[in-house]
Design an enzyme around this catalytic site. Sequence first.
Site, short mmCIF file in Angstrom:
data_model
loop_
_atom_site.label_atom_id
_atom_site.label_comp_id
_atom_site.label_asym_id
_atom_site.label_seq_id
_atom_site.Cartn_x
_atom_site.Cartn_y
_atom_site.Cartn_z
N GLU A 182 -1.50 -1.67 -4.77
CA GLU A 182 -2.45 -0.42 -5.38
C GLU A 182 -2.07 0.39 -6.25
O GLU A 182 -1.08 1.11 -6.89
CB GLU A 182 -2.73 0.15 -3.56
CG GLU A 182 -4.03 0.62 -3.71
CD GLU A 182 -4.10 1.54 -2.65
OE1 GLU A 182 -4.44 3.19 -2.68
OE2 GLU A 182 -5.14 1.05 -1.91
N ASP A 192 1.07 -0.98 -0.35
CA ASP A 192 0.08 0.37 0.39
C ASP A 192 0.58 1.50 0.30
O ASP A 192 1.26 1.77 0.84
CB ASP A 192 -0.45 -0.14 1.65
CG ASP A 192 -1.90 1.16 1.32
OD1 ASP A 192 -1.97 1.49 0.17
OD2 ASP A 192 -2.30 1.49 2.26
N ASP A 228 -2.57 1.37 7.17
CA ASP A 228 -1.97 0.71 5.87
C ASP A 228 -0.92 -0.29 5.80
O ASP A 228 -1.65 -0.81 4.80
CB ASP A 228 -1.08 1.89 4.79
CG ASP A 228 -1.65 3.41 5.42
OD1 ASP A 228 -0.98 4.59 5.13
OD2 ASP A 228 -1.08 3.59 6.81
#
EC number: 3.1.21.10
Length: 176
Positions: free
Chosen positions: A68, A7, A141
């Site tokens: 991501e 992430d 996160d």
Amino acid sequence: MRVLGVDPGLTRCGVGVVEGVAGRPLTMIGVGVVRTPADADLGHRLVAIEQGIEQWLDEHRPEFVAVERVFSQHNVSTVMGTAQASAVALLCASRRGIPVALHTPSEVKAAVTGSGRADKAQVGAMVTRLLRLSAPPKPADAADALALAICHIWRAPAQNRLQQAVALHASKGRTA
């Protein structure tokens, strides 16, 4: 299948490793955050993220990396930092010949919670449940990185079959 989920972020870059196959219980191998100081020079921050991701790749030896996909937000500076951290993750994996998949936030949320509009608390709760953890990983996160890895494990078989079908169709079109 062992997947490192990333992430991306400049201040907190979530990382999480999940192992398993679609349709079977998954196992969390590791979870954490690569942190950089907000007041540090951008170049130094990117090097710190690279070093952190390299350590995760060395320690956990994933077969795939799921990152991501950066999407447009209202805050351009946030998007830029996220894109830069994402590029570092892509570079580290590609340098080692590890396949990289990009997943959108809504794709990950839908895979893990059933809704592409789920909030961070819902994602954290489902990651906790799916990986049989005692509590949601903190910060968010870290939970998001695990969700990325889970999404990839669940979606990779279908994506591979789709890519094979497209390639087969394209090859038949050239020979006709």
